[in-house]
Write an enzyme that holds these catalytic residues in place. Structure first.
Site, short mmCIF file in Angstrom:
data_model
loop_
_atom_site.label_atom_id
_atom_site.label_comp_id
_atom_site.label_asym_id
_atom_site.label_seq_id
_atom_site.Cartn_x
_atom_site.Cartn_y
_atom_site.Cartn_z
N GLY A 113 0.83 -1.20 0.00
CA GLY A 113 0.00 0.00 0.00
C GLY A 113 0.86 1.24 0.00
N SER A 114 0.23 2.41 -0.13
CA SER A 114 0.96 3.66 -0.15
C SER A 114 0.08 4.77 0.43
CB SER A 114 1.37 4.02 -1.59
OG SER A 114 0.22 4.16 -2.41
N GLY A 115 0.67 5.95 0.60
CA GLY A 115 -0.07 7.10 1.10
C GLY A 115 -0.52 6.97 2.54
N SER A 116 0.12 6.08 3.31
CA SER A 116 -0.23 5.83 4.72
C SER A 116 -1.63 5.24 4.89
CB SER A 116 -0.11 7.11 5.57
OG SER A 116 1.22 7.55 5.62
N GLY A 154 -4.28 2.81 5.84
CA GLY A 154 -4.33 1.68 6.76
C GLY A 154 -3.23 1.67 7.80
N ARG A 181 9.89 5.48 -6.20
CA ARG A 181 9.20 6.53 -6.96
C ARG A 181 9.54 7.86 -6.31
NH1 ARG A 181 5.67 8.00 -3.17
NH2 ARG A 181 4.71 6.42 -1.84
#
Length: 433
Positions: free
Chosen positions: A158-161, A163, A283
Site C-alpha cells: 500500500g501507499s499514502g499511509s 491503513g 518513486r
C-alpha cells in the site's frame, strides 16, 4: 514524422498533485502525453489539461501491450512511465517488452512488498525497526507483545499511509486490527499486516535520482494516531555529519534492494540509534515534495525523470540554494464543508509561492487517516528557513473554513462546533470550524 508520445500508466489523484506535473512536464519537452487507466475519470486533471486518456485494464499486462502496440501504429512512443506505485512494476515490464529505458520490475515488486523489503534491508544490515508479519488477530496480538507497545500496524502492500496507524495500547491495537481485517480496508493483495516497532524521533525523507541523493527533507505529522503530513521543509536543517549519515543509509537501501534507476524516496526517523529506515519507495515522493525541491535547488525532478525515460541526458545540478516549506491543510472533523476562503489573500503575501485548495463549499469531508485527508496546501520560499516559516504561518493564518457535522440519526443538523482551535485572525476575520 510520427508524433512523439509519452505513455503514462495510470495517474495520480489531484490531492497528490504529481500526476498533473508529469503531464505538464511531458508537454514542455514536446511530448504528447497519453494516459492508460482502468478508470480515467478518477483523475480530474486529465480533462483540465486536455490529455488523451484511454480506458484499459492496467492490471492486465497483455492488454497494455496490445494497447501500446496499437498506439505505436500512430505515434513514436518515446517512453513509458507512471507516478503510481501500484503499477510501477508493470511499467518496468512494458519498458522491457518494447525495449525502452525503465526500472527493473523484479526490484520494484520486492520493494513494494513491505515485508520483502524489510527482509532484504535486514539481510544487508540496514537499520530498520523491529517487525513481524501477521495474517490474523492472534498473530498481531502476539507480535505486538513480542515487540512491545506502542507499535505501528500497516498493510504489507500500500501507499499514502492508507491503513497505517500508531497503536499505543491494547485497545487501539484491537480497534485497528478489527478495521484492517473486518472488511473496511481495501486490500491491494492478500491481507498481510506488518507489526512494527514505533521508531521515535524526527522524520526525514531522502530524494534520490539514480544513485544520487538530491536532498533531504524534514517533516512532521498532524495529530496521532495517523501519519498525515502537516509540514514539509526542504532542505532539512542538518549538520554536515548528520546529512552524510542519512545519505549513507539511503544509498545502502538502493544496494540492498537492487534499485538505482530513476527516482527513489527513502523515509527515515532519527532515533537513539541514529537514522532508521521506515520505508523505501521506488518513486518520487508525492504531494508538494517535487515542487519544494525545484524551489530550493532549481532541479525539476519530474522533468529529469522523463528525460531518463525517453533516453535523454538529465541534469541534476543545483541552479540555486534557498529554503522551501509546505503546510498541508487538514480538517479536524468530518462533515459538510460550509465555506473555505482566504486563499487569495494568502497567495498575495510576498514569499508565498502557491496556495492550492482541493475542495469547495458543500464538499463532504470524510477523513481516512491518510494522505487523502489533505484539503489543500500552502508553499513559501525564501533564502532563510526561519523567514520562510514565518511567511508560511502568516499565509496559513489567513485561510479559514467551516465544517458542519453530519447529522446523526434522529437529530436535526446543528451548527458546526470548532474542529480546530477556533480562532479569528485580526486581519481576515476568518474562523476555522
Amino acid at each position: 514524422m510520427a508524433r512523439r508520445a509519452l505513455i503514462l500508466i495510470e495517474g495520480v489523484s489531484d490531492f497528490a498533485v504529481t500526476g498533473a506535473l508529469y503531464v505538464q512536464a511531458a508537454q514542455r519537452l514536446g511530448l504528447y502525453p497519453i494516459t492508460l487507466s482502468t478508470d480515467p475519470a478518477r483523475y480530474d486533471y486529465l480533462a483540465g489539461e486536455g490529455v488523451e486518456a484511454i480506458r484499459v485494464d492496467t492490471d492486465n499486462l497483455d492488454a497494455l501491450i496490445r494497447e501500446c502496440s496499437r498506439l505505436r501504429e500512430t505515434y513514436d512512443i518515446s517512453g513509458i512511465t507512471g507516478a503510481n506505485e501500484s503499477t510501477y512494476a508493470t511499467v518496468g515490464k512494458l519498458c522491457r517488452h518494447f525495449d525502452l529505458p525503465g526500472p527493473n520490475p523484479a526490484s520494484i515488486e520486492r520493494c513494494c512488498d513491505k515485508f520483502a523489503q524489510r527482509q532484504l534491508l535486514a539481510e544487508a544490515d540496514v537499520p530498520i525497526p523491529a517487525y513481524r508479519v501477521a495474517a490474523n488477530a492472534t498473530d498481531i496480538k502476539s507480535s505486538a507483545a513480542e515487540i512491545g507497545l506502542p507499535v505501528i500496524l500497516k498493510p504489507a502492500v500500500g501507499s499514502g499511509s492508507s491503513g497505517v496507524r500508531l497503536c499505543r495500547n491494547v485497545d487501539e491495537l484491537a480497534e485497528h486490527t478489527a478495521y484492517l481485517l473486518g472488511g473496511k480496508h481495501v486490500w491491494q493483495s492478500s491481507p498481510r499486516i506488518l507489526v512494527e516497532e514505533f521508531a521515535q524521533g524526527p522524520f526525514y525523507s531522502a530524494d534520490i535520482m539514480g544513485n544520487e541523493v538530491i536532498g533531504i527533507e524534514a517533516a512532521d505529522f498532524d495529530r496521532p494516531p495517523h501519519f498525515v503530513f502537516r509540514q514539509l521543509s526542504f532542505p532539512a536543517p542538518l549538520t554536515d555529519d548528520d546529512h552524510e549519515r542519512i545519505v549513507e543509509v539511503s544509498l545502502s537501501c538502493l544496494r540492498a534492494l537492487n534499485l538505482g534507476w530513476g527516482p527513489t524516496n527513502v523515509e527515515l526517523r532519527w532515533t537513539k540509534r541514529g537514522p532508521v529506515v521506515i520505508e523505501v519507495n521506488p518513486r518520487l515522493a508525492g504531494g508538494p515534495n517535487p515542487k519544494l525541491v525545484q524551489l530550493a535547488y532549481g532541479i525539476d525532478l519530474i522533468t529529469e525523470h522523463i528525460k531518463l525515460v525517453i533516453g535523454d541526458e538529465w541534469n541534476l545540478c543545483k541552479r540555486h540554494s534557498q529554503t522551501a516549506v509546505a503546510r498541508t491543510l487538514v480538517p479536524g472533523r468530518d462533515g459538510t464543508l460550509d465555506w473555505i476562503g482566504g486563499d487569495l489573500q494568502a497567495a498575495a503575501i510576498p514569499g508565498v509561492v502557491e496556495v492550492k485548495l482541493y475542495v469547495g463549499p458543500h464538499t463532504p469531508i470524510v477523513r481516512k487517516g491518510d494522505c487523502r485527508d489533505s484539503i489543500g496546501y500552502v508553499i513559501a520560499a525564501s533564502p532563510d528557513l526561519a523567514q520562510t516559516k514565518a511567511i508560511l504561518q502568516q499565509a496559513v493564518d489567513l485561510i479559514g473554513w467551516s465544517i458542519t457535522p453530519f447529522p446523526t440519526p434522529g437529530e436535526q443538523e446543528q451548527s458546526a462546533a470548532p474542529c480546530l482551535a477556533s480562532r479569528t485572525d485580526g486581519k481576515s476575520g476568518l474562523r476555522k470550524r
